[in-house]
Design a protein around this motif. Structure first.
Motif, PDB file in Angstrom:
ATOM      1  N   ASN A   9       0.563  -0.934  -0.401  1.00  9.24           N
ATOM      2  CA  ASN A   9      -0.401   0.067  -0.166  1.00  9.24           C
ATOM      3  C   ASN A   9       0.672   1.486   0.007  1.00  9.24           C
ATOM      4  N   GLY A  10       0.582   1.985  -0.709  1.00 12.80           N
ATOM      5  CA  GLY A  10       1.080   3.480  -1.266  1.00 12.80           C
ATOM      6  C   GLY A  10       2.926   2.970  -1.867  1.00 12.80           C
ATOM      7  N   THR A  11       2.842   2.154  -2.098  1.00  8.88           N
ATOM      8  CA  THR A  11       4.942   1.282  -2.793  1.00  8.88           C
ATOM      9  C   THR A  11       3.844   0.861  -4.044  1.00  8.88           C
ATOM     10  N   MET A  12       3.543   0.127  -4.579  1.00  8.86           N
ATOM     11  CA  MET A  12       2.697  -0.235  -5.927  1.00  8.86           C
ATOM     12  C   MET A  12       1.658  -0.244  -6.259  1.00  8.86           C
ATOM     13  N   ILE A  13       0.406   0.695  -4.824  1.00  6.45           N
ATOM     14  CA  ILE A  13      -0.680   0.938  -5.887  1.00  6.45           C
ATOM     15  C   ILE A  13      -0.467   2.467  -5.041  1.00  6.45           C
ATOM     16  N   ASN A  14      -1.347   3.406  -5.158  1.00  7.28           N
ATOM     17  CA  ASN A  14      -1.258   4.894  -4.695  1.00  7.28           C
ATOM     18  C   ASN A  14      -3.225   4.933  -3.503  1.00  7.28           C
ATOM     19  N   ASP A  15      -2.948   3.893  -2.858  1.00  3.06           N
ATOM     20  CA  ASP A  15      -4.139   4.060  -2.221  1.00  3.06           C
ATOM     21  C   ASP A  15      -3.849   4.396  -0.730  1.00  3.06           C
ATOM     22  N   MET A  16      -2.939   4.992  -0.190  1.00  2.00           N
ATOM     23  CA  MET A  16      -2.723   5.344   0.973  1.00  2.00           C
ATOM     24  C   MET A  16      -3.550   6.599   2.137  1.00  2.00           C
ATOM     25  N   TRP A  17      -4.179   7.331   1.253  1.00  3.69           N
ATOM     26  CA  TRP A  17      -5.286   7.935   1.129  1.00  3.69           C
ATOM     27  C   TRP A  17      -6.525   7.545   1.466  1.00  3.69           C
ATOM     28  N   TYR A  18      -7.701   6.270   1.244  1.00  2.00           N
ATOM     29  CA  TYR A  18      -8.370   5.722   1.487  1.00  2.00           C
ATOM     30  C   TYR A  18      -8.364   4.696   2.405  1.00  2.00           C
ATOM     31  N   HIS A  19      -7.396   4.356   2.671  1.00  2.59           N
ATOM     32  CA  HIS A  19      -6.629   3.645   4.197  1.00  2.59           C
ATOM     33  C   HIS A  19      -7.390   4.841   5.096  1.00  2.59           C
ATOM     34  N   THR A  20      -6.366   5.686   5.137  1.00  2.48           N
ATOM     35  CA  THR A  20      -6.413   7.170   5.941  1.00  2.48           C
ATOM     36  C   THR A  20      -7.885   7.199   6.596  1.00  2.48           C
ATOM     37  N   LYS A  68     -12.701  -7.584  13.857  1.00  2.00           N
ATOM     38  CA  LYS A  68     -14.120  -7.404  13.399  1.00  2.00           C
ATOM     39  C   LYS A  68     -13.965  -5.876  12.687  1.00  2.00           C
ATOM     40  N   LEU A  69     -12.941  -5.404  14.151  1.00  2.00           N
ATOM     41  CA  LEU A  69     -13.283  -3.873  13.408  1.00  2.00           C
ATOM     42  C   LEU A  69     -12.516  -3.755  11.997  1.00  2.00           C
ATOM     43  N   SER A  70     -10.964  -4.863  12.134  1.00  2.00           N
ATOM     44  CA  SER A  70      -9.789  -4.578  11.466  1.00  2.00           C
ATOM     45  C   SER A  70     -10.692  -5.159   9.608  1.00  2.00           C
ATOM     46  N   LEU A  71     -11.850  -5.873   9.544  1.00  2.00           N
ATOM     47  CA  LEU A  71     -12.259  -6.344   8.783  1.00  2.00           C
ATOM     48  C   LEU A  71     -12.751  -5.790   7.667  1.00  2.00           C
ATOM     49  N   GLU A  72     -13.719  -5.163   8.603  1.00  2.00           N
ATOM     50  CA  GLU A  72     -14.864  -3.893   8.358  1.00  2.00           C
ATOM     51  C   GLU A  72     -14.572  -2.945   7.796  1.00  2.00           C
ATOM     52  N   LYS A  73     -12.745  -2.459   9.161  1.00  3.34           N
ATOM     53  CA  LYS A  73     -12.313  -1.108   7.301  1.00  3.34           C
ATOM     54  C   LYS A  73     -11.379  -1.484   7.018  1.00  3.34           C
ATOM     55  N   GLU A  74     -11.126  -2.855   6.436  1.00  4.28           N
ATOM     56  CA  GLU A  74     -10.940  -3.371   4.812  1.00  4.28           C
ATOM     57  C   GLU A  74     -11.551  -2.899   4.081  1.00  4.28           C
ATOM     58  N   LYS A  75     -13.273  -3.399   4.439  1.00  2.00           N
ATOM     59  CA  LYS A  75     -14.102  -3.371   3.731  1.00  2.00           C
ATOM     60  C   LYS A  75     -14.050  -2.097   2.795  1.00  2.00           C
ATOM     61  N   ARG A  76     -14.340  -1.478   3.318  1.00  2.00           N
ATOM     62  CA  ARG A  76     -14.941  -0.052   3.204  1.00  2.00           C
ATOM     63  C   ARG A  76     -13.588   1.024   2.288  1.00  2.00           C
ATOM     64  N   TYR A  77     -12.334   0.793   3.110  1.00  2.92           N
ATOM     65  CA  TYR A  77     -11.424   0.851   1.984  1.00  2.92           C
ATOM     66  C   TYR A  77     -11.401   0.588   1.032  1.00  2.92           C
ATOM     67  N   GLN A  78     -11.336  -1.238   1.018  1.00  5.76           N
ATOM     68  CA  GLN A  78     -11.415  -1.438  -0.931  1.00  5.76           C
ATOM     69  C   GLN A  78     -13.167  -0.896  -1.192  1.00  5.76           C
ATOM     70  N   LYS A  79     -14.110  -0.928  -0.836  1.00  6.74           N
ATOM     71  CA  LYS A  79     -15.213  -0.661  -1.701  1.00  6.74           C
ATOM     72  C   LYS A  79     -14.816   0.965  -2.362  1.00  6.74           C
ATOM     73  N   ALA A  80     -14.316   1.638  -1.529  1.00 10.25           N
ATOM     74  CA  ALA A  80     -13.897   2.732  -1.901  1.00 10.25           C
ATOM     75  C   ALA A  80     -13.109   3.273  -3.571  1.00 10.25           C
ATOM     76  N   PHE A  81     -12.156   2.269  -2.858  1.00  7.74           N
ATOM     77  CA  PHE A  81     -10.896   2.441  -3.831  1.00  7.74           C
ATOM     78  C   PHE A  81     -10.574   1.421  -5.032  1.00  7.74           C
ATOM     79  N   LEU A  82     -11.764   0.458  -5.229  1.00  9.76           N
ATOM     80  CA  LEU A  82     -12.198  -0.343  -6.151  1.00  9.76           C
ATOM     81  C   LEU A  82     -12.205  -0.028  -7.515  1.00  9.76           C
ATOM     82  N   PRO A  83     -12.580   1.254  -8.012  1.00 12.77           N
ATOM     83  CA  PRO A  83     -12.835   1.977  -8.736  1.00 12.77           C
ATOM     84  C   PRO A  83     -11.900   2.715  -9.309  1.00 12.77           C
TER      85      PRO A  83
END
Length: 217
Positions: A9-20, A68-83
């Protein structure tokens, strides 16, 4: 250089904004925190459980609640970043050139497999990167060197024959602790944030950078 180890994350793909944004949503809106975006950003290293402990203390959550919190966070990240899911500019060509030259490649990331698979399979690059070290594969995360040392071991190469690509100071510090040089992608942090490290050989915005391209030519 016999092997390259990529952070993800942030190295191969520019997604750190979405993680934040995903962490900010979880920490403040779901969990009642009052953290600034900068506080969230500065604590986004290591495993998800470690971040939750840093932010709320070690007794706030059970291991199951953190799962559970970790997985929920990743689901929100993936939904936002997928496009926006795509490799950093020049990385596809870099991977192809390195593969052709017989340079071994691995991922050494604090991400959980759920997120690593999202990228490797979503972008069809698993064929270039046979070795993956995730959060689930180590006991201690970055800046401890275990992630990168484990990747070198699985690649069957010496640590000093590995070059690490990173985007955050703690990751570059982990590379140094493993005895590895690092190239930094400036997607997430400013150059001056790495001033305390002496193992960094280059900074670049992406993989179209002439120096990075020269590594596999």
């Amino acid at each position: 250089m016999k092997a390259i180890i990529f952070d993800l994350n942030g190295t191969m793909i520019n997604d750190m904004w979405y993680h934040t944004l995903a962490w900010e949503d979880i920490l403040n809106n779901d969990l009642g925190g009052n953290f600034t975006r900068e506080e969230v950003k500065q604590n986004m290293y290591g495993k998800n459980h470690e971040l939750l402990v840093r932010m709320f203390g070690k007794d706030r959550f059970t291991a199951e609640e953190m799962d559970k919190l970790s997985l929920e966070k990743e689901k929100r990240y993936q939904k936002a970043f997928l496009p926006e899911l795509k490799l950093l500019p020049g990385l596809q060509q870099f991977l192809e050139s390195a593969h052709t030259k017989g340079i071994l490649m691995a991922i050494g990331s604090a991400a959980i497999p759920f997120n690593i698979d999202f990228v490797l399979d979503g972008l069809n690059i698993r064929k270039y990167i046979p070795v993956v070290v995730s959060a689930d594969d180590v006991t201690v995360s970055k800046p401890h060197p275990e992630t990168f040392l484990r990747a070198a071991e699985l690649l069957n190469v010496s640590p000093d024959d590995c070059l690490v690509f990173e985007d955050v100071p703690k990751g570059a510090e982990a590379a140094g602790n493993a005895g590895m040089k690092a190239v930094i992608l400036t997607t997430t942090h400013e150059v001056n944030e790495f001033d305390y490290l002496n193992n960094i050989i280059h900074f670049a915005p992406d993989f179209t950078d002439p120096y990075i391209k020269s590594l596999v030519e």
